[in-house]
Design a protein around this motif. Structure first.
Motif, PDB file in Angstrom:
ATOM      1  N   VAL A   3       0.839  -1.207   0.000  1.00  0.00           N
ATOM      2  CA  VAL A   3       0.000   0.000   0.000  1.00  0.00           C
ATOM      3  C   VAL A   3       0.872   1.253   0.000  1.00  0.00           C
ATOM      4  N   LEU A   4       1.954   1.255   0.769  1.00  0.00           N
ATOM      5  CA  LEU A   4       2.848   2.415   0.803  1.00  0.00           C
ATOM      6  C   LEU A   4       3.523   2.657  -0.554  1.00  0.00           C
ATOM      7  N   VAL A   5       3.950   1.591  -1.223  1.00  0.00           N
ATOM      8  CA  VAL A   5       4.571   1.733  -2.546  1.00  0.00           C
ATOM      9  C   VAL A   5       3.555   2.272  -3.547  1.00  0.00           C
ATOM     10  N   LEU A   6       2.340   1.743  -3.526  1.00  0.00           N
ATOM     11  CA  LEU A   6       1.295   2.228  -4.423  1.00  0.00           C
ATOM     12  C   LEU A   6       0.971   3.694  -4.146  1.00  0.00           C
ATOM     13  N   ALA A   7       0.897   4.078  -2.876  1.00  0.00           N
ATOM     14  CA  ALA A   7       0.636   5.472  -2.520  1.00  0.00           C
ATOM     15  C   ALA A   7       1.767   6.379  -3.004  1.00  0.00           C
ATOM     16  N   ALA A   8       3.009   5.928  -2.913  1.00  0.00           N
ATOM     17  CA  ALA A   8       4.143   6.727  -3.394  1.00  0.00           C
ATOM     18  C   ALA A   8       4.070   6.928  -4.906  1.00  0.00           C
ATOM     19  N   ILE A   9       3.679   5.891  -5.644  1.00  0.00           N
ATOM     20  CA  ILE A   9       3.552   6.018  -7.101  1.00  0.00           C
ATOM     21  C   ILE A   9       2.448   7.009  -7.457  1.00  0.00           C
ATOM     22  N   VAL A  10       1.306   6.922  -6.780  1.00  0.00           N
ATOM     23  CA  VAL A  10       0.197   7.847  -7.039  1.00  0.00           C
ATOM     24  C   VAL A  10       0.614   9.276  -6.689  1.00  0.00           C
ATOM     25  N   LEU A  11       1.269   9.465  -5.563  1.00  0.00           N
ATOM     26  CA  LEU A  11       1.722  10.795  -5.151  1.00  0.00           C
ATOM     27  C   LEU A  11       2.714  11.375  -6.158  1.00  0.00           C
ATOM     28  N   ALA A  12       3.643  10.566  -6.643  1.00  0.00           N
ATOM     29  CA  ALA A  12       4.611  11.043  -7.632  1.00  0.00           C
ATOM     30  C   ALA A  12       3.924  11.432  -8.936  1.00  0.00           C
ATOM     31  N   THR A  13       2.942  10.664  -9.360  1.00  0.00           N
ATOM     32  CA  THR A  13       2.217  10.975 -10.589  1.00  0.00           C
ATOM     33  C   THR A  13       1.445  12.282 -10.456  1.00  0.00           C
ATOM     34  N   VAL A  14       0.747  12.467  -9.354  1.00  0.00           N
ATOM     35  CA  VAL A  14      -0.006  13.705  -9.132  1.00  0.00           C
ATOM     36  C   VAL A  14       0.939  14.891  -9.036  1.00  0.00           C
ATOM     37  N   SER A  15       2.047  14.724  -8.343  1.00  0.00           N
ATOM     38  CA  SER A  15       3.027  15.801  -8.205  1.00  0.00           C
ATOM     39  C   SER A  15       3.622  16.186  -9.557  1.00  0.00           C
ATOM     40  N   LEU A  16       3.947  15.203 -10.381  1.00  0.00           N
ATOM     41  CA  LEU A  16       4.496  15.488 -11.708  1.00  0.00           C
ATOM     42  C   LEU A  16       3.470  16.212 -12.570  1.00  0.00           C
ATOM     43  N   ASN A  17       2.208  15.819 -12.470  1.00  0.00           N
ATOM     44  CA  ASN A  17       1.154  16.481 -13.230  1.00  0.00           C
ATOM     45  C   ASN A  17       1.031  17.951 -12.824  1.00  0.00           C
ATOM     46  N   ARG A  18       1.062  18.226 -11.526  1.00  0.00           N
ATOM     47  CA  ARG A  18       0.986  19.620 -11.045  1.00  0.00           C
ATOM     48  C   ARG A  18       2.196  20.424 -11.521  1.00  0.00           C
ATOM     49  N   THR A  19       3.369  19.814 -11.467  1.00  0.00           N
ATOM     50  CA  THR A  19       4.582  20.504 -11.901  1.00  0.00           C
ATOM     51  C   THR A  19       4.501  20.858 -13.380  1.00  0.00           C
ATOM     52  N   MET A  20       4.029  19.925 -14.193  1.00  0.00           N
ATOM     53  CA  MET A  20       3.931  20.181 -15.631  1.00  0.00           C
ATOM     54  C   MET A  20       2.886  21.255 -15.926  1.00  0.00           C
ATOM     55  N   GLN A  21       1.796  21.292 -15.173  1.00  0.00           N
ATOM     56  CA  GLN A  21       0.789  22.325 -15.392  1.00  0.00           C
ATOM     57  C   GLN A  21       1.318  23.696 -14.989  1.00  0.00           C
ATOM     58  N   ARG A  22       2.084  23.764 -13.916  1.00  0.00           N
ATOM     59  CA  ARG A  22       2.682  25.031 -13.494  1.00  0.00           C
ATOM     60  C   ARG A  22       3.734  25.507 -14.488  1.00  0.00           C
ATOM     61  N   ALA A  23       4.373  24.564 -15.178  1.00  0.00           N
ATOM     62  CA  ALA A  23       5.409  24.930 -16.141  1.00  0.00           C
ATOM     63  C   ALA A  23       4.799  25.540 -17.398  1.00  0.00           C
ATOM     64  N   GLY A  24       3.491  25.458 -17.549  1.00  0.00           N
ATOM     65  CA  GLY A  24       2.828  26.054 -18.692  1.00  0.00           C
ATOM     66  C   GLY A  24       2.622  25.089 -19.842  1.00  0.00           C
ATOM     67  N   SER A  25       2.799  23.804 -19.594  1.00  0.00           N
ATOM     68  CA  SER A  25       2.592  22.838 -20.670  1.00  0.00           C
ATOM     69  C   SER A  25       1.105  22.742 -20.982  1.00  0.00           C
ATOM     70  N   PHE A  26       0.807  22.405 -22.223  1.00  0.00           N
ATOM     71  CA  PHE A  26      -0.578  22.309 -22.646  1.00  0.00           C
ATOM     72  C   PHE A  26      -0.674  21.385 -23.859  1.00  0.00           C
ATOM     73  N   THR A  27      -1.879  20.958 -24.153  1.00  0.00           N
ATOM     74  CA  THR A  27      -2.146  20.202 -25.369  1.00  0.00           C
ATOM     75  C   THR A  27      -2.942  21.114 -26.284  1.00  0.00           C
ATOM     76  N   GLY A  28      -2.310  21.495 -27.379  1.00  0.00           N
ATOM     77  CA  GLY A  28      -2.949  22.407 -28.318  1.00  0.00           C
ATOM     78  C   GLY A  28      -3.186  21.750 -29.662  1.00  0.00           C
ATOM     79  N   LYS A  29      -3.753  22.528 -30.566  1.00  0.00           N
ATOM     80  CA  LYS A  29      -4.076  22.030 -31.901  1.00  0.00           C
ATOM     81  C   LYS A  29      -3.033  22.541 -32.886  1.00  0.00           C
ATOM     82  N   ILE A  30      -2.541  21.645 -33.746  1.00  0.00           N
ATOM     83  CA  ILE A  30      -1.570  22.036 -34.770  1.00  0.00           C
ATOM     84  C   ILE A  30      -2.320  22.847 -35.819  1.00  0.00           C
TER      85      ILE A  30
END
Length: 117
Positions: free
Chosen positions: A24-51
Motif C-alpha cells: 500500500v505504501l509503494v502504491l501510494a508513493a507512485i500515485v503521489l509522484a504521478t499527481v506531483s508530476l502532473n501539477r509541476t507540468m501544469q505550473r510549467a505552462g505545458s498544454f495540449t494544443g491544436k496544430i
C-alpha cells in the motif's frame, strides 16, 4: 496411521500484514509522484494544443558530431516546424520537431507542448 503434526507459524500473520502495508505504501508513493508530476507540468505552462500549420524550411546541411566512436556525419534536410495554438486560442507557439514526428502528425491533430522559458 496417525495424522501428521502441523506446526503453525506464529509469525505468519505479522509477515502477511507487513507485506500488505508495504504494498500500500509503494502504491501510494507512485500515485503521489504521478499527481506531483502532473501539477509541476501544469505550473510549467505545458498544454495540449491544436496544430494549426506544418512548415518545412529546406536548409540542407551537414552536421558533424565528435563522440566516442570518432567523427560522425549526418545529413540534415531542413527545419520541421509546427505552429500550435493554445487551448484558449490566444497564442500560437512555434515547435521545432524531428522529421519522424513531423510526418506522424497532421494539421488539426492535438499536440502536447512544453514551452521553453
Amino acid at each position: 496411521m496417525p495424522a501428521p503434526k502441523v506446526y503453525p507459524d506464529p509469525q505468519r500473520g505479522r509477515i502477511l500484514w507487513t507485506g500488505i502495508v508495504i504494498a500500500v505504501l509503494v502504491l501510494a508513493a507512485i500515485v503521489l509522484a504521478t499527481v506531483s508530476l502532473n501539477r509541476t507540468m501544469q505550473r510549467a505552462g505545458s498544454f495540449t494544443g491544436k496544430i494549426m500549420v506544418k512548415e518545412f524550411t529546406p536548409a540542407p546541411a551537414q552536421e558533424i558530431t565528435v563522440g566516442t566512436g570518432g567523427l560522425q556525419s549526418t545529413r540534415i534536410e531542413g527545419e520541421y516546424l509546427f505552429k500550435v495554438e493554445t487551448p484558449d486560442g490566444k497564442r500560437v507557439f512555434n515547435v521545432w520537431v524531428d522529421r519522424l514526428v513531423y510526418e506522424e502528425y497532421k494539421v488539426g491533430d492535438a499536440y502536447y507542448v512544453i514551452p521553453t522559458p
